[in-house]
Design a protein around this motif. Sequence first.
Motif, short mmCIF file in Angstrom:
data_model
loop_
_atom_site.label_atom_id
_atom_site.label_comp_id
_atom_site.label_asym_id
_atom_site.label_seq_id
_atom_site.Cartn_x
_atom_site.Cartn_y
_atom_site.Cartn_z
N LEU A 132 31.68 3.26 -33.28
CA LEU A 132 30.87 2.57 -33.21
C LEU A 132 31.19 1.91 -31.95
O LEU A 132 29.77 1.13 -30.99
CB LEU A 132 30.93 1.85 -34.05
N CYS A 133 31.40 2.06 -31.09
CA CYS A 133 32.51 1.73 -29.64
C CYS A 133 31.75 2.85 -28.89
O CYS A 133 31.90 3.78 -28.98
CB CYS A 133 33.43 0.81 -29.23
N MET A 134 31.41 2.37 -27.15
CA MET A 134 31.59 4.15 -26.40
C MET A 134 32.94 4.47 -26.23
O MET A 134 34.58 3.93 -26.24
CB MET A 134 31.60 2.43 -24.97
N MET A 135 32.35 5.74 -26.06
CA MET A 135 33.42 6.51 -26.08
C MET A 135 32.97 7.59 -25.07
O MET A 135 32.54 7.68 -24.39
CB MET A 135 33.16 7.79 -26.87
N PRO A 136 34.77 7.37 -24.19
CA PRO A 136 34.84 8.35 -22.71
C PRO A 136 34.24 9.29 -23.34
O PRO A 136 34.86 10.15 -23.71
CB PRO A 136 35.85 8.09 -22.24
N CYS A 137 33.32 10.27 -21.90
CA CYS A 137 33.44 12.26 -22.50
C CYS A 137 32.97 12.83 -21.11
O CYS A 137 33.26 11.55 -19.98
CB CYS A 137 31.47 11.86 -22.81
N THR A 138 33.05 13.83 -21.21
CA THR A 138 32.58 14.84 -19.44
C THR A 138 30.91 15.09 -20.32
O THR A 138 30.22 14.97 -21.59
CB THR A 138 33.07 16.15 -19.89
N VAL A 139 30.39 15.46 -19.43
CA VAL A 139 28.93 16.43 -19.68
C VAL A 139 29.29 17.58 -20.34
O VAL A 139 28.01 17.50 -21.04
CB VAL A 139 28.27 16.39 -18.16
N SER A 140 30.07 18.64 -20.33
CA SER A 140 30.21 19.48 -21.02
C SER A 140 30.24 18.97 -22.15
O SER A 140 29.57 20.05 -23.43
CB SER A 140 32.12 20.16 -20.37
N GLN A 141 31.30 18.28 -22.78
CA GLN A 141 31.22 17.82 -24.08
C GLN A 141 29.97 17.23 -24.64
O GLN A 141 28.96 17.40 -25.65
CB GLN A 141 31.75 16.95 -24.70
N LEU A 142 28.90 17.07 -24.16
CA LEU A 142 27.82 15.88 -24.18
C LEU A 142 27.21 17.16 -24.44
O LEU A 142 26.09 17.32 -25.65
CB LEU A 142 27.15 15.48 -22.87
N ARG A 143 26.81 18.17 -23.42
CA ARG A 143 25.60 19.15 -23.81
C ARG A 143 26.27 20.36 -24.93
O ARG A 143 26.23 21.19 -25.70
CB ARG A 143 26.14 20.20 -22.33
N SER A 144 28.34 20.06 -25.50
CA SER A 144 28.66 21.03 -26.28
C SER A 144 28.34 20.32 -27.76
O SER A 144 29.18 21.36 -28.87
CB SER A 144 29.73 21.63 -26.28
N ALA A 145 28.01 19.05 -27.62
CA ALA A 145 27.81 18.09 -29.13
C ALA A 145 27.35 18.53 -29.80
O ALA A 145 26.14 18.81 -29.66
CB ALA A 145 27.80 16.87 -28.82
N SER A 146 27.42 19.09 -31.82
CA SER A 146 27.04 19.36 -32.29
C SER A 146 25.69 17.69 -32.41
O SER A 146 25.40 17.50 -32.19
CB SER A 146 27.23 19.52 -33.22
N GLU A 147 24.19 18.89 -33.33
CA GLU A 147 22.65 17.74 -33.14
C GLU A 147 22.42 18.14 -34.99
O GLU A 147 22.33 18.95 -35.54
CB GLU A 147 21.97 18.44 -32.22
#
Length: 247
Positions: free
Chosen positions: A30-45
């Motif tokens: 519920l708060c801000m989560m630090p991520c990499t671009v790779s994590q965002l691209r591979s995140a399940s939807e």
Amino acid sequence: MGSHGYRCRSSPGESSFSPYEGKSKRSRILCMMPCTVSQLRSASEQKDSFFINGLEINQVSVVGIIRKYKPYVAYVVYTLDDMTGAPLDVKQWVDLEDASMNGYVIPPGSYIKVVGSLRSFQHQRSLVAFSIRRLEDLNEITSHMLEVVQAHLLNNSSSCSAVKNKYMTKENLSNANDLTAYGFTANQNQVFNLIKSCSLAEGISVQNLRTALKYMSLYDIRNSLQFLINEGHIFSTVDENHFKATY
């Protein structure tokens, strides 16, 4: 293990849950989560929601370099590269026809920190930015990557829910000591708590902040507001003197 097989136990004696078993049982950041671009691209939807390691993400922060940009009438699309995977488009809404926004676009080659929300349209993922700022110190790149590693370790610990409840939940961010631990100064902490506690649709005004924080100078209040905006914790509403918390 695939995302559908992910299970997380909140604490001894509690039943396990899957992030896809319904919103009431999901584990959400519920708060801000630090991520990499790779994590965002591979995140399940799943139904317009995104998950990293089984946790539904809300707001994320990413640090990288602008490779190119494309301006439109109402927004700018930056191509952000953090060298962890293919670059990701970042959309920032802004009226480029407004004369006051002249020179607003950040040029390629600039390192930036983006706070925003992941979106998918026609199978193309992008980040809708709440806040974009240029890095003043390249050490922030290293700092961000350390935060990404820390978040990953916390999310994958055997006592993941207990750790998340202590460090990464919305309720915990209302605690003054924990906010300071997240990098807030005492002034920023007090300003944020007042903004977050305001229930008015337009948010709290700078004048009301000054009234409540009589011992704090306007300069310190403004500095705290700027920090909170840059980090994606608050946003302006009806004008530049009214603010609400983003979570």
